[in-house]
Design a protein around this motif. Structure first.
Motif, PDB file in Angstrom:
ATOM      1  N   ASP A 101      95.700   0.986  50.353  1.00  0.00           N
ATOM      2  CA  ASP A 101      96.514   1.630  49.328  1.00  0.00           C
ATOM      3  C   ASP A 101      97.479   0.577  48.792  1.00  0.00           C
ATOM      4  N   ARG A 102      97.326   0.201  47.514  1.00  0.00           N
ATOM      5  CA  ARG A 102      98.149  -0.852  46.923  1.00  0.00           C
ATOM      6  C   ARG A 102      99.181  -0.282  45.947  1.00  0.00           C
ATOM      7  N   SER A 103      99.456   1.006  46.066  1.00  0.00           N
ATOM      8  CA  SER A 103     100.373   1.654  45.127  1.00  0.00           C
ATOM      9  C   SER A 103     101.786   1.093  45.208  1.00  0.00           C
ATOM     10  N   ALA A 104     102.181   0.600  46.373  1.00  0.00           N
ATOM     11  CA  ALA A 104     103.522   0.026  46.516  1.00  0.00           C
ATOM     12  C   ALA A 104     103.620  -1.348  45.866  1.00  0.00           C
ATOM     13  N   ASP A 105     102.479  -1.980  45.607  1.00  0.00           N
ATOM     14  CA  ASP A 105     102.471  -3.339  45.055  1.00  0.00           C
ATOM     15  C   ASP A 105     102.192  -3.384  43.565  1.00  0.00           C
ATOM     16  N   PHE A 106     101.425  -2.401  43.060  1.00  0.00           N
ATOM     17  CA  PHE A 106     101.003  -2.424  41.665  1.00  0.00           C
ATOM     18  C   PHE A 106     101.311  -1.089  40.994  1.00  0.00           C
ATOM     19  N   ALA A 107     101.688  -1.160  39.729  1.00  0.00           N
ATOM     20  CA  ALA A 107     101.998   0.033  38.940  1.00  0.00           C
ATOM     21  C   ALA A 107     101.085   0.076  37.715  1.00  0.00           C
ATOM     22  N   THR A 108     100.875   1.284  37.195  1.00  0.00           N
ATOM     23  CA  THR A 108      99.986   1.503  36.058  1.00  0.00           C
ATOM     24  C   THR A 108     100.784   1.723  34.781  1.00  0.00           C
ATOM     25  N   ILE A 109     100.370   1.012  33.722  1.00  0.00           N
ATOM     26  CA  ILE A 109     100.944   1.173  32.388  1.00  0.00           C
ATOM     27  C   ILE A 109      99.817   1.589  31.449  1.00  0.00           C
ATOM     28  N   GLY A 110     100.002   2.653  30.659  1.00  0.00           N
ATOM     29  CA  GLY A 110      98.992   3.114  29.727  1.00  0.00           C
ATOM     30  C   GLY A 110      99.289   2.658  28.317  1.00  0.00           C
ATOM     31  N   THR A 111      98.239   2.450  27.516  1.00  0.00           N
ATOM     32  CA  THR A 111      98.404   2.043  26.127  1.00  0.00           C
ATOM     33  C   THR A 111      97.156   2.376  25.327  1.00  0.00           C
ATOM     34  N   LEU A 112      97.316   2.585  24.029  1.00  0.00           N
ATOM     35  CA  LEU A 112      96.180   2.728  23.118  1.00  0.00           C
ATOM     36  C   LEU A 112      96.080   1.529  22.186  1.00  0.00           C
ATOM     37  N   GLY A 113      96.748   0.461  22.533  1.00  0.00           N
ATOM     38  CA  GLY A 113      96.698  -0.751  21.734  1.00  0.00           C
ATOM     39  C   GLY A 113      96.782  -1.962  22.626  1.00  0.00           C
ATOM     40  N   SER A 114      97.419  -2.999  22.154  1.00  0.00           N
ATOM     41  CA  SER A 114      97.527  -4.224  22.946  1.00  0.00           C
ATOM     42  C   SER A 114      98.935  -4.787  22.870  1.00  0.00           C
ATOM     43  N   PRO A 115      99.920  -4.048  23.361  1.00  0.00           N
ATOM     44  CA  PRO A 115     101.280  -4.579  23.372  1.00  0.00           C
ATOM     45  C   PRO A 115     101.386  -5.739  24.360  1.00  0.00           C
ATOM     46  N   GLU A 116     102.527  -6.372  24.351  1.00  0.00           N
ATOM     47  CA  GLU A 116     102.713  -7.558  25.194  1.00  0.00           C
ATOM     48  C   GLU A 116     102.970  -7.145  26.638  1.00  0.00           C
ATOM     49  N   VAL A 117     101.891  -6.787  27.325  1.00  0.00           N
ATOM     50  CA  VAL A 117     101.971  -6.461  28.747  1.00  0.00           C
ATOM     51  C   VAL A 117     101.039  -7.410  29.494  1.00  0.00           C
ATOM     52  N   ALA A 118     101.597  -8.219  30.358  1.00  0.00           N
ATOM     53  CA  ALA A 118     100.793  -9.176  31.125  1.00  0.00           C
ATOM     54  C   ALA A 118     100.227  -8.479  32.355  1.00  0.00           C
ATOM     55  N   ALA A 119      98.900  -8.353  32.399  1.00  0.00           N
ATOM     56  CA  ALA A 119      98.252  -7.689  33.528  1.00  0.00           C
ATOM     57  C   ALA A 119      98.307  -8.569  34.766  1.00  0.00           C
ATOM     58  N   ALA A 120      98.372  -7.930  35.921  1.00  0.00           N
ATOM     59  CA  ALA A 120      98.279  -8.660  37.187  1.00  0.00           C
ATOM     60  C   ALA A 120      96.892  -9.287  37.314  1.00  0.00           C
ATOM     61  N   GLU A 121      96.822 -10.443  37.952  1.00  0.00           N
ATOM     62  CA  GLU A 121      95.555 -11.152  38.162  1.00  0.00           C
ATOM     63  C   GLU A 121      95.488 -11.678  39.589  1.00  0.00           C
ATOM     64  N   PRO A 122      95.500 -10.811  40.592  1.00  0.00           N
ATOM     65  CA  PRO A 122      95.523 -11.309  41.976  1.00  0.00           C
ATOM     66  C   PRO A 122      94.301 -12.132  42.357  1.00  0.00           C
ATOM     67  N   ASN A 123      93.181 -11.926  41.695  1.00  0.00           N
ATOM     68  CA  ASN A 123      91.966 -12.685  41.989  1.00  0.00           C
ATOM     69  C   ASN A 123      91.408 -13.380  40.750  1.00  0.00           C
ATOM     70  N   GLY A 124      92.289 -13.668  39.790  1.00  0.00           N
ATOM     71  CA  GLY A 124      91.892 -14.434  38.621  1.00  0.00           C
ATOM     72  C   GLY A 124      91.317 -13.637  37.472  1.00  0.00           C
ATOM     73  N   VAL A 125      91.216 -12.325  37.592  1.00  0.00           N
ATOM     74  CA  VAL A 125      90.695 -11.464  36.531  1.00  0.00           C
ATOM     75  C   VAL A 125      91.790 -10.459  36.147  1.00  0.00           C
ATOM     76  N   PRO A 126      92.171 -10.370  34.870  1.00  0.00           N
ATOM     77  CA  PRO A 126      93.206  -9.413  34.470  1.00  0.00           C
ATOM     78  C   PRO A 126      92.809  -7.982  34.821  1.00  0.00           C
ATOM     79  N   LEU A 127      93.720  -7.271  35.431  1.00  0.00           N
ATOM     80  CA  LEU A 127      93.433  -5.903  35.870  1.00  0.00           C
ATOM     81  C   LEU A 127      93.747  -4.921  34.738  1.00  0.00           C
TER      82      LEU A 127
END
Length: 363
Positions: free
Chosen positions: A132-158
């Protein structure tokens, strides 16, 4: 989880029920809908759960248990799958994203403990690890592409892209319409480090009420609202994005195939255009009535910035699709015009010819 920094913004009003812990709105839900629809705002969904499955067997394992074909999911590819009970009824709906090392599972927070416990019992000798990684990562919703940098713990944007915009390979759409409203549904969920929420709270934001209104208009089912303990995927047109009809066996697959090929789902999803003259917005659970007969119930409702008051409801399959229904809300009776999502004739796709009865006389 601690309170979201988004709730500290001026005008923020906390959500209710499963949406508690994130803002329902910031004082102007209609303007928030417009901004969200235009891809200019984000939605705080940090109250939702994030699970991971690691290990070389993670994809084939989930493929064998659930409704979607995910054994060959590539890094960065999004999917959606359903966990059914042995009779084909929905138990969980899970958004999936693989990054080449871990399979990320996104779902409602109150569903996570049960799913995690069930998966743990089903591991047997397979090479998989659950967390369970809920304490480490949070979810942000969007219908576009605002300036939100996705986490990349293994090199792939989540970043999970909702597949609802079109019928996925192996899926099927029951809705009979030239252009499905889901075609304009460009929704994504971005995973960010939880410590980044404070900075993201300064971005233009919309509340979950805005997201719900746009979701309803796209006919997009949500497990937390549209499903109950009797729901099968066909009733919500969920074969469109979360079921692969020609993959191998999985729990509940026999019911999925039987209803799709030979039968009809007992209930069906409709979108309702509600009479807004009395300013009454029905709530989930309110009865949907044809004449004096209760034929279903409201599952979600909202005031849409263009369509006005709308709702999703699950009604009996045999409900006349042409009749104007009414809703028994707490504050009065509301007229409701149907927009057919799942038609009464949905299913029976095999068109198996009727065989003569044994001993019948041919003419």
């Amino acid at each position: 989880m601690s309170n979201s920094p988004f709730l500290e913004r001026p005008g923020a009003v906390d959500g209710a029920g499963r949406d508690a812990g994130v803002p329902a709105h910031y004082g102007n839900p209609m303007a928030e809908q417009r901004a969200l629809s235009d891809g200019l705002a984000v939605v705080d969904l940090s109250n939702r759960a994030v699970l991971t499955i690691t290990g070389p067997d993670r994809l084939t394992w989930i493929d064998s248990l659930t409704s979607q074909s995910v054994a060959r999911l590539t890094p960065g590819e999004s999917s959606e799958t359903l966990l059914l009970d042995p009779t084909g009824r929905l138990e969980y709906a899970v958004r999936l994203l693989d990054d080449g090392v871990a399979l990320w599972l996104l779902l409602e927070s109150d569903e996570a403990p049960g799913l995690l416990a069930w998966l743990d019992r089903m591991r047997f000798m397979l090479r998989v690890e659950l967390a369970d990684r809920s304490a480490d990562f949070a979810t942000i919703g969007t219908l576009g592409s605002p300036e939100v940098a996705a986490a990349e713990p293994n090199g792939v944007p989540l970043v999970w892209h909702d597949p609802w915009a079109s019928v996925t390979p192996g899926g099927h759409q029951y809705a009979v319409i030239d252009r499905h409203p889901g075609a304009d549904w460009t929704y994504s969920e971005i995973l960010v480090p939880r410590e980044a929420l404070a900075d993201l709270a300064a971005l233009p934001a919309a509340g979950v009420l805005a997201l719900e209104a746009l979701r309803i208009a796209a006919w997009r089912p949500r497990f937390a609202t549209e499903a109950d303990d009797r729901t099968i995927p066909h009733e919500l047109d969920w074969l469109r994005s979360a079921v692969h009809l020609s993959k191998g066996c999985y729990r509940g697959q026999e019911t999925v195939a039987k209803v799709h090929n030979l039968g009809h789902p007992p209930r069906r999803l409709v979108m309702l255009h509600l009479d807004g003259s009395e300013s009454v917005l029905p709530q989930p659970g309110d009865d949907v009535v044809d004449g004096d007969k209760v034929v279903g119930a409201i599952t979600s409702s909202a005031r849409h910035f263009e369509l006005g008051p709308i709702a999703l409801a699950v009604v009996k399959r045999t409900t006349d699709p042409l009749v104007t229904l009414t809703v028994r809300a707490a504050d009065g009776i509301v007229a409701a015009a149907q927009e057919i999502v799942v038609p009464p004739e949905a299913g029976a796709e095999a068109h198996v010819p009727r065989l003569p009865r044994l001993g019948a006389v041919k003419r």
